[in-house]
Write a protein that holds these residues in place. Sequence first.
Motif, PDB file in Angstrom:
ATOM      1  N   ILE A  92     -83.676 -17.687 -64.683  1.00 27.81           N
ATOM      2  CA  ILE A  92     -84.546 -17.458 -65.808  1.00 27.81           C
ATOM      3  C   ILE A  92     -85.569 -18.833 -65.981  1.00 27.81           C
ATOM      4  O   ILE A  92     -85.014 -19.785 -66.211  1.00 27.81           O
ATOM      5  CB  ILE A  92     -83.890 -17.182 -67.104  1.00 27.81           C
ATOM      6  N   ILE A  93     -86.795 -18.474 -65.990  1.00 30.30           N
ATOM      7  CA  ILE A  93     -87.685 -19.537 -66.155  1.00 30.30           C
ATOM      8  C   ILE A  93     -88.175 -19.869 -67.532  1.00 30.30           C
ATOM      9  O   ILE A  93     -89.125 -18.690 -67.985  1.00 30.30           O
ATOM     10  CB  ILE A  93     -89.097 -19.582 -65.117  1.00 30.30           C
ATOM     11  N   GLY A  94     -87.663 -20.350 -68.377  1.00 31.76           N
ATOM     12  CA  GLY A  94     -87.952 -20.374 -69.813  1.00 31.76           C
ATOM     13  C   GLY A  94     -87.014 -20.330 -70.737  1.00 31.76           C
ATOM     14  O   GLY A  94     -86.339 -18.958 -70.660  1.00 31.76           O
ATOM     15  N   ALA A  95     -86.664 -21.147 -71.742  1.00 30.78           N
ATOM     16  CA  ALA A  95     -85.441 -20.665 -72.506  1.00 30.78           C
ATOM     17  C   ALA A  95     -86.062 -20.544 -73.975  1.00 30.78           C
ATOM     18  O   ALA A  95     -85.299 -21.297 -74.871  1.00 30.78           O
ATOM     19  CB  ALA A  95     -84.450 -22.005 -72.423  1.00 30.78           C
ATOM     20  N   GLY A  96     -86.893 -19.769 -74.197  1.00 33.27           N
ATOM     21  CA  GLY A  96     -87.640 -19.277 -75.244  1.00 33.27           C
ATOM     22  C   GLY A  96     -86.709 -18.222 -75.829  1.00 33.27           C
ATOM     23  O   GLY A  96     -85.512 -18.030 -75.050  1.00 33.27           O
ATOM     24  N   LEU A 104     -80.928 -21.249 -66.488  1.00 34.43           N
ATOM     25  CA  LEU A 104     -82.270 -21.271 -67.204  1.00 34.43           C
ATOM     26  C   LEU A 104     -82.947 -22.800 -66.896  1.00 34.43           C
ATOM     27  O   LEU A 104     -82.112 -23.471 -66.994  1.00 34.43           O
ATOM     28  CB  LEU A 104     -82.102 -21.011 -68.669  1.00 34.43           C
ATOM     29  N   VAL A 105     -84.066 -22.587 -66.592  1.00 31.64           N
ATOM     30  CA  VAL A 105     -84.923 -23.909 -66.395  1.00 31.64           C
ATOM     31  C   VAL A 105     -85.972 -24.055 -67.763  1.00 31.64           C
ATOM     32  O   VAL A 105     -86.660 -22.739 -67.857  1.00 31.64           O
ATOM     33  CB  VAL A 105     -85.464 -24.099 -65.194  1.00 31.64           C
ATOM     34  N   ASP A 106     -86.051 -25.059 -68.489  1.00 35.51           N
ATOM     35  CA  ASP A 106     -87.073 -25.109 -69.330  1.00 35.51           C
ATOM     36  C   ASP A 106     -87.898 -26.859 -69.278  1.00 35.51           C
ATOM     37  O   ASP A 106     -86.944 -27.669 -69.039  1.00 35.51           O
ATOM     38  CB  ASP A 106     -86.711 -25.029 -70.756  1.00 35.51           C
ATOM     39  N   ILE A 107     -89.042 -26.730 -69.398  1.00 35.08           N
ATOM     40  CA  ILE A 107     -89.646 -28.052 -69.396  1.00 35.08           C
ATOM     41  C   ILE A 107     -89.354 -28.983 -70.469  1.00 35.08           C
ATOM     42  O   ILE A 107     -89.243 -30.204 -70.586  1.00 35.08           O
ATOM     43  CB  ILE A 107     -91.068 -27.874 -69.510  1.00 35.08           C
ATOM     44  N   LEU A 108     -88.992 -28.190 -71.635  1.00 35.51           N
ATOM     45  CA  LEU A 108     -88.785 -28.970 -72.833  1.00 35.51           C
ATOM     46  C   LEU A 108     -87.377 -29.542 -72.760  1.00 35.51           C
ATOM     47  O   LEU A 108     -86.125 -29.336 -71.857  1.00 35.51           O
ATOM     48  CB  LEU A 108     -89.051 -28.211 -74.047  1.00 35.51           C
ATOM     49  N   ASP A 109     -87.101 -30.505 -73.807  1.00 39.83           N
ATOM     50  CA  ASP A 109     -85.703 -31.341 -73.798  1.00 39.83           C
ATOM     51  C   ASP A 109     -85.005 -30.398 -74.765  1.00 39.83           C
ATOM     52  O   ASP A 109     -83.641 -30.858 -74.960  1.00 39.83           O
ATOM     53  CB  ASP A 109     -85.970 -32.534 -74.355  1.00 39.83           C
ATOM     54  N   LYS A 110     -85.396 -29.370 -75.158  1.00 39.28           N
ATOM     55  CA  LYS A 110     -84.560 -28.498 -76.104  1.00 39.28           C
ATOM     56  C   LYS A 110     -84.625 -27.200 -75.851  1.00 39.28           C
ATOM     57  O   LYS A 110     -85.663 -26.467 -75.195  1.00 39.28           O
ATOM     58  CB  LYS A 110     -85.047 -28.476 -77.743  1.00 39.28           C
ATOM     59  N   LEU A 135     -82.553 -28.395 -68.627  1.00 39.33           N
ATOM     60  CA  LEU A 135     -83.666 -28.822 -69.494  1.00 39.33           C
ATOM     61  C   LEU A 135     -84.697 -30.104 -68.957  1.00 39.33           C
ATOM     62  O   LEU A 135     -84.109 -30.697 -67.962  1.00 39.33           O
ATOM     63  CB  LEU A 135     -83.255 -29.086 -70.843  1.00 39.33           C
ATOM     64  N   ASN A 136     -85.774 -30.317 -69.346  1.00 32.17           N
ATOM     65  CA  ASN A 136     -86.718 -31.456 -69.054  1.00 32.17           C
ATOM     66  C   ASN A 136     -86.949 -31.143 -67.456  1.00 32.17           C
ATOM     67  O   ASN A 136     -87.236 -31.932 -66.757  1.00 32.17           O
ATOM     68  CB  ASN A 136     -85.860 -32.622 -68.945  1.00 32.17           C
ATOM     69  N   THR A 169     -87.659 -27.111 -58.698  1.00 34.19           N
ATOM     70  CA  THR A 169     -88.274 -27.826 -59.937  1.00 34.19           C
ATOM     71  C   THR A 169     -88.764 -29.341 -59.708  1.00 34.19           C
ATOM     72  O   THR A 169     -88.672 -29.763 -58.637  1.00 34.19           O
ATOM     73  CB  THR A 169     -87.197 -28.019 -61.158  1.00 34.19           C
ATOM     74  N   ASP A 170     -89.661 -29.534 -60.524  1.00 31.61           N
ATOM     75  CA  ASP A 170     -90.315 -30.700 -60.327  1.00 31.61           C
ATOM     76  C   ASP A 170     -89.150 -32.063 -60.211  1.00 31.61           C
ATOM     77  O   ASP A 170     -89.416 -33.123 -59.938  1.00 31.61           O
ATOM     78  CB  ASP A 170     -91.246 -31.285 -61.303  1.00 31.61           C
TER      79      ASP A 170
END
Length: 331
Positions: free
Chosen positions: A11-15, A34-40, A85-86, A104-105
């Motif tokens: 899942i791309i995005g933990a909104g 799940l992967v998310d760019i944010l740290d939260k 995260l991150n 991921t990056d």
Amino acid sequence: MSEAIKTDVLIIGAGPCGLFAVFELGLLDIKAHLVDILDKIGGQCAELYPEKPIYDIPGIPFVTGQGLTEALMQQIKPFGATFHLNEMVETIEKIGDPGFRVKTDAGQVFECKVVVISAGGGSFQPKRPPVPGIEAYEGSSVFYAVRKMEQFRDKNILIVGGGDSALDWTLNLQPIAKRVTLLHRRDDFRAAPHSVEQMRGLVASGKMDLKIGQVTGLEGDGGVLSAATVKGNELPFFGLTMKLGPVANWGIALENNLVPVETSAFETNVSGIFAIGDINTYPGKLKLILCGFHEGALMAQKAHRYVYPDKRLVFQYTTSSSSLQKKLGVN
Ligand SMILES: Cc1cc2nc3c(=O)[nH]c(=O)nc-3n(C[C@H](O)[C@H](O)[C@H](O)COP(=O)(O)OP(=O)(O)OC[C@H]3O[C@@H](n4cnc5c(N)ncnc54)[C@H](O)[C@@H]3O)c2cc1C
């Protein structure tokens, strides 16, 4: 590069929509990372309005952005999803039918049967105005999001902008700030007319200031701002914008920076890649959390076919199915 993590679904995005997808997939025995760019965790709810109330989640008359995030985390706990995260998903490569390799990056590689894009509006980027030296004040005197309203209590605040966020934060912070000044390029606002009317009422009664102009320079020392050249010594607040980011390079069709989907399972033009929540578009789409929840439920039914091609899926209610209750750990 680290070893590939194998999972049913990535899942791309933990909104909120990515989080609820974990629940719907979990009920069908489908495991997710799940992967998310944010740290939260929590997407827009946690990053843009953690303390603001949401009134239109079915069955919950009132919950804050952060409260909803926490409730969703509690709800999906039985399914043991793993969060990364991150990290930003950069590439998706097709390796099966369906089957995908996602990178991921941070160099993490995932191999999965199904990809769910719940990337909202993409990544949050500061709306950094072209003011020399602004970086030195970021996080201490210059802000792009309100994470804790208390941080602004008894402060002189300069809010820059004329859209919904600028007006929203003007109205929310005015009662607790020492003084709020709203600064906009022109005396014409894109925000909801009701908010503009409220703001004008506060200006007319002398409770806040409205200035027309732009910030051209900042003065201060050690990251602490003492003056913004808009006459005065207020703290500027500029807001965030969303940038689609690498979604554009994932080989799926895009329409005005959104992902078109069909509406029986919210699948994209690539079999096995779904898009739910704010990132997708279809006739009648509403960017509401409750719509993203519905999309996640239908997505999971179709994902089941890819993850368990030989298993028949029997529709069950959580109220009456002892097997679902066992998965939820309540029976
Ligand atoms: C001020 C405000 C008030 C709102 N009030 C309401 C309301 O009252 N009711 C309502 O229903 N809705 C409301 N909304 C809208 C609601 O927040 C969104 O509809 C909802 O957040 C969408 O959820 P999502 O999971 O689709 O995306 P998001 O919440 O945007 O989450 C997407 C996540 O994906 C991540 N991401 C993006 N690209 C990548 C990538 N390449 N790799 C890894 N991660 C990535 C982002 O970092 C983000 O965390 C409001 C929005 C705002 C801004």
